[in-house]
Design a protein around this motif. Structure first.
Motif, PDB file in Angstrom:
ATOM      1  N   ASP A 185       0.827  -1.206   0.000  1.00 59.11           N
ATOM      2  CA  ASP A 185       0.000   0.000   0.000  1.00 59.11           C
ATOM      3  C   ASP A 185       0.860   1.254   0.000  1.00 59.11           C
ATOM      4  N   CYS A 187       0.539   5.807  -1.077  1.00 60.60           N
ATOM      5  CA  CYS A 187      -0.400   6.907  -1.284  1.00 60.60           C
ATOM      6  C   CYS A 187       0.345   8.069  -1.919  1.00 60.60           C
ATOM      7  N   PRO A 205      -4.593   6.651  -2.106  1.00 61.61           N
ATOM      8  CA  PRO A 205      -4.123   5.336  -1.659  1.00 61.61           C
ATOM      9  C   PRO A 205      -4.287   4.297  -2.762  1.00 61.61           C
ATOM     10  N   THR A 207      -2.679   0.028  -4.046  1.00 64.28           N
ATOM     11  CA  THR A 207      -1.810  -1.125  -3.822  1.00 64.28           C
ATOM     12  C   THR A 207      -1.053  -1.412  -5.108  1.00 64.28           C
ATOM     13  N   THR A 427      -5.864  -4.898   5.295  1.00 62.06           N
ATOM     14  CA  THR A 427      -4.483  -4.419   5.373  1.00 62.06           C
ATOM     15  C   THR A 427      -4.265  -3.650   6.665  1.00 62.06           C
ATOM     16  N   HIS A 430      -5.544   0.030   7.753  1.00 61.80           N
ATOM     17  CA  HIS A 430      -6.837   0.307   7.135  1.00 61.80           C
ATOM     18  C   HIS A 430      -7.949  -0.220   8.035  1.00 61.80           C
TER      19      HIS A 430
END
Length: 474
Positions: A185, A187, A205, A207, A427, A430
């Motif tokens: 992840d 951002c 954000p 992945t 995740t 999160h």
């Protein structure tokens, strides 16, 4: 790519399951006087190499997939990090060294630090051939050893620290590692489209894995501070990789473990005297996010015969490194001697909000509800995540993974004390809010609307980057 090097080093606890693991790792004799006890200084190097750890060229299709560009016969030390792990484990600190740092390279000349390895390797290879060595593998092995040794001496001279261990990984290893763990992840503050690195990402954000992850950490053009911005990306990415592998249940999957071992055996080079399993026990605390990333001090930039370089003063660098290590050791000693803390109530929502991303799914029959809840979460200070609909759901719930229970309960309380549920697929960092038919929209403050999320904000330059959380960056 250095993130994968660190993860390979720190996941030695998983490798204990594989007694024959080290038999497949390529080693190099480049350390003299390293320690297996006490504090450890580890040089982590990512190389922009078109060969695997055995020196075999990568297949053409793999090079194209990696967007690694043409093979111009040059090996680059693409990323250089000095990792200090204190005696007995505890919080570690990783010092990033800009690849364009203008330094004295022992036995060579004043040049960018990323020339230390490839330039002296090439000189050694020429010398070996002139001396009559015809075996290609012998030339490759011995010249690479000399290049690595020169880089180690260069870093020791710059940072004022003895290097105890060495780890190196190549492009293919980075690609395969990020794929094996199911992505990482990150951002971004702004969307990116940069053709030289292949970086093509939306804002916010997301992945990433494989070739996309490689492009993310390799981009240096189109960034506000060039290589220094690139270093910040690598630090954030490295922390995210370490966090995911070490604390999100990744190591409980036999399939993932096997994939990690295969990546290491194909792409990792370590010094021949390193007992990784013993080190993993010492570094176990890093799984809790006790890892901070900093960049060595620089004094500006200039253009000279070596190109665009970053100016560094070894006196400033060594003093900075020594100071940070001393602060770390003092903090660790204070923590060891401190009495057990009294029990505390769970942290309030305003304390924990900045550390978490909230994703919202609407499974109720009220249109626009997910957007309203997401807006409320941003008002409370949480980072905005994905907002979407899902299949009809009777019961509202906040899903989380360890160790995010307190954050999940804080969010659930703000939404009318809805249910909380542990879910290993979430995740770390999160929180997944699913709104069901039972959700009472009256718990939202009057005036809450589904406004678009504001652009993600970047931490202040002085804020530490750690192996926890997903800060938004350039």
């Amino acid at each position: 790519m250095i993130g994968s090097t660190l993860v390979m080093v720190l996941t030695g606890t998983a490798w204990g399951l594989y007694r024959d693991f080290t038999a497949g790792i390529i080693t190099t004799d480049v350390i003299s006087g390293g320690n297996n006890d006490g504090a450890q200084n580890i040089l982590l190097v990512g190389v922009d190499s078109r060969t695997d750890a055995q020196g075999n060229p990568l297949p053409d299709e793999v090079q194209r997939m990696l967007s690694s560009g043409p093979d111009i016969g040059v090996l680059n030390s693409d990323t250089i990090i000095l990792l200090h792990v204190p005696d007995g484990g505890g919080a570690a600190v990783a010092f990033s060294i800009p690849r364009d740092s203008y330094v004295n390279i022992p036995g060579y000349r004043r040049d960018k630090i990323n020339a230390a390895y490839p330039a002296t390797k090439a000189l050694a290879a020429d010398r070996l051939v002139r001396d009559g060595v015809r075996d290609r593998r012998q030339v490759e092995t011995e010249s690479a050893q000399e290049g690595r040794s020169t880089l180690i001496r260069t870093v020791e001279q710059l940072a004022g620290q003895q290097i105890d261990h060495y780890a190196e990984i190549n492009l293919l290893g980075f690609y395969n590692l990020t794929t094996a763990i199911g992505g990482v992840d990150v951002c971004l503050r702004e969307p990116v489209h940069e053709v030289l690195s292949g970086a093509d990402f939306p804002a916010g954000p997301q992945t990433i894995s494989g070739a996309a992850a490689l492009a993310f950490v390799r981009q240096r053009h189109g960034l506000p501070d060039g290589d220094l911005s690139r270093i910040r990306r690598q630090q954030v990415f490295l922390g995210a990789v370490a966090d995911k592998v070490l604390s999100a249940g990744t190591l409980t999957s036999p399939t993932t473990l096997n994939a990690l071992v295969e990546v290491a055996q194909e792409s990792l080079v370590i010094d021949s005297g390193w007992d990784l399993l013993s080190f993993a026990q010492q570094a176990a605390d890093l799984a809790a996010g006790n890892l901070e990333f900093v960049t060595i001090p620089t004094t500006g930039q200039e253009s000279n015969a070596r190109g665009d370089v970053v100016l560094v003063d070894p006196r400033d660098v060594s003093a900075f490194v020594e100071q940070r290590i001393a602060q770390q050791e003092a903090a660790a000693e204070a923590a060891r001697n401190a009495p057990p803390p009294p029990s505390q109530p769970p942290p309030t929502v305003d304390v924990i909000a900045a550390r978490y991303v909230v994703d919202v799914r609407n499974g109720s029959d009220l249109p626009g509800l997910a957007g309203k809840v997401a807006s409320r979460m941003r008002e409370l200070g949480f980072a905005g995540g994905t907002v979407d609909n899902t299949e009809p759901t009777p019961t509202s719930v906040v899903r989380y993974t360890n160790p995010d229970s307190d954050a999940a309960h804080a969010v659930a309380e703000q939404l009318g004390d809805i249910d909380v549920e542990h879910d290993d697929t979430v995740t770390r960092g999160h929180l997944h809010v699913v709104l069901g038919a039972d959700f009472d929209a009256a718990v939202l403050p009057a005036g809450t609307t589904a406004t678009p999320p504001p652009p993600p904000s970047e931490p202040a330059p002085t804020d530490p980057i750690t192996a926890a959380g997903v800060p938004c960056i350039d």
